[in-house]
Scaffold this motif. Structure first.
Motif, PDB file in Angstrom:
ATOM      1  N   GLU A 204       6.781  -3.740   2.468  1.00 28.20           N
ATOM      2  CA  GLU A 204       5.377  -3.313   2.490  1.00 28.20           C
ATOM      3  C   GLU A 204       5.197  -2.069   3.343  1.00 28.20           C
ATOM      4  O   GLU A 204       4.484  -1.134   2.969  1.00 28.20           O
ATOM      5  N   ARG A 208       3.967   2.319   2.499  1.00 24.43           N
ATOM      6  CA  ARG A 208       2.780   2.958   3.076  1.00 24.43           C
ATOM      7  C   ARG A 208       3.031   4.431   3.347  1.00 24.43           C
ATOM      8  O   ARG A 208       4.091   4.826   3.827  1.00 24.43           O
ATOM      9  N   ARG A 398       8.011 -10.505  -0.436  1.00 22.75           N
ATOM     10  CA  ARG A 398       7.803 -11.239   0.808  1.00 22.75           C
ATOM     11  C   ARG A 398       8.720 -12.465   0.872  1.00 22.75           C
ATOM     12  O   ARG A 398       9.289 -12.760   1.930  1.00 22.75           O
TER      13      ARG A 398
END
Length: 451
Positions: A204, A208, A398
């Protein structure tokens, strides 16, 4: 030069060094500093466009020198404004940062003033005006509340308790509201999968656009003594060497919980058509961080096709599942304690909320022991016959991350401080109920175990 820090007490006034340089002299100063940097240091110092910048560095790689250079470059980019350097503790501010920073400033003849009281700060005398650098401890991060800062540089953040760093980080970002180049930068030798990993290393985080991680190896520093690296290689095991020589994230605790997980064996990139299969969903209840793994049973195997993480409460989780799968038949395998409490509604339990969305509850009367749950998942990953009966869709990032990174504590218990436990717990509830021979498919009401 005589050190301005030597013998200074907190009651003494400002001590000054020389007159401000001209703009031309400042440009020349920055170029001299830059010329002395190795490529990794230069990449860290040059980047003034990334909002959140990280530096993972091995021992002796030149991290402290890079931080000192970064502080001067950011100060020159924000002349007349205030920046802040933070060490993990108060004593480290004086014993490590101030001594090293003063030596750096003196070596390049940077004019500055130091003040020890009430809290330490260094003032650089620059052509655009005096530029203050506050020196603070991360353990006392609340002291920066109310300040307007242009930049913040944090040292050795991975040695700070993750809970402290997590609370401080958003507050620090909220203070970056002044100057020309606003930036948060953190430099640390990686200490396992802690704050630096969560902020820069996860899938994750990598996606970004507001952050970037730079890595430096010990071998990048041409000024190290020739026996430095061989001494470390003789003293540390491979995991420690990966962190302390290479600046890599690696498991530094007592062992991986799900050590049978292997990306090459367990990640599925071409999913079969399972649109007619019953969805089986493991659920872990946590206020503000609900987790669920979504799979289908294919004979004696489990295929995980989806995941949900970070839902605020049980109702939000159930809504998200129904949004994704409005017409599917769904069995849920939640934490059994959800039959007695609620993350959402005082009048409804977590399990009754799930049932209200048409999910069929498969939880036993009580949760299995942690060791039984872990053993069940391990057996599905690979049993004694070499059979692999658990596959995870490649987009379940995840779940993959948690299976790879959850480790044991020194007490021999699965670590619950890093946040990798929630998804694994959800998976464990599902796997134990569906596949464990200990449970023997005894039915929801009995929770019978075989010994």
């Amino acid at each position: 030069m005589v050190s301005v820090l030597a013998g200074l007490t907190e009651a003494e006034p400002l001590l000054a060094f020389a007159e401000p340089p001209t703009q031309e002299e400042t440009t020349d100063l920055l170029q001299r500093i830059r010329d002395d940097l190795h490529p990794g240091q230069r990449a860290f110092v040059d980047d003034q466009t990334t909002d959140i910048l990280g530096l993972c560095a091995g021992y002796g790689s030149g991290k402290t020198h890079a931080q000192a250079a970064k502080a001067v470059f950011l100060a020159c980019a924000n002349q007349g404004f205030t920046g802040c350097v933070m060490e993990p503790t108060g004593p480290l501010v004086r014993d490590i940062w101030l001594n090293d920073f003063e030596a750096f400033l003196q070596s390049y003849s940077v004019p500055y003033t130091f003040r020890a009281s009430p809290l330490p700060e260094v003032i650089l005398h620059l052509p655009g005006g005096d530029t203050k650098i506050l020196c603070r401890s991360l353990e006392s991060w609340t002291r920066i509340i109310g300040l307007n800062l242009a930049w913040v540089l944090v040292d050795e953040v991975d040695t700070v308790p993750t809970s402290v760093a997590d609370r401080a980080f958003p507050k620090i970002l909220g203070r970056l509201r002044a100057g020309n180049v606003r930036q948060f930068a953190a430099a640390s030798t990686p200490e396992g999968f802690r704050w630096m990993w969560n902020t820069f290393g996860t899938e994750e985080a990598k996606e970004r656009k507001d952050r970037k991680l730079i890595k430096m190896k010990s071998a990048d520093n041409p000024h190290l003594p020739p026996d430095f690296i061989p001494r470390l290689e003789a003293s540390y095991d491979p995991s420690l060497l990966a962190a302390y020589l290479q600046g890599e994230f690696t498991n530094l605790t007592t062992g991986q919980v799900y050590d049978r997980f292997d990306r090459d064996k367990h990640i599925c990139r071409d999913l079969p058509d399972v649109s007619e299969e019953i969805l089986r969903i493991g659920v872990d209840f946590n206020i503000g961080n609900m987790s669920a793994v979504i799979g289908v049973r294919l004979g004696n195997s489990l295929l995980l096709i989806d995941e949900v993480s970070g839902s605020q409460d049980t109702d939000a989780l159930a809504q998200e599942i129904r949004r994704r799968y409005p017409h599917r038949r769904i069995y849920v395998y939640p934490d059994a304690s959800g039959s007695a409490r609620s993350t959402t509604n005082a009048s409804l339990t977590d399990i009754s909320i799930l049932e209200s969305y048409g999910f069929s509850n498969q939880s036993p009367r009580s949760n299995p022991r942690v060791t039984d749950r872990v053993a069940s998942v391990q057996a599905l990953l690979e049993n004694g016959k070499g059979e692999i009966r658990l596959q995870v869709a490649a987009h379940c990032k995840r779940t993959i991350e948690c299976l790879e990174l959850q480790s044991y504590t020194e007490r021999g218990e699965p670590n619950k401080e890093t946040g990798h436990d929630h998804t694994n717990d959800a998976l464990g509830y599902l796997v134990f109920r569906e596949f464990s021979i200990l449970h023997a498919r005894a039915g929801r009401g009995t929770g019978i175990r075989l010994y």
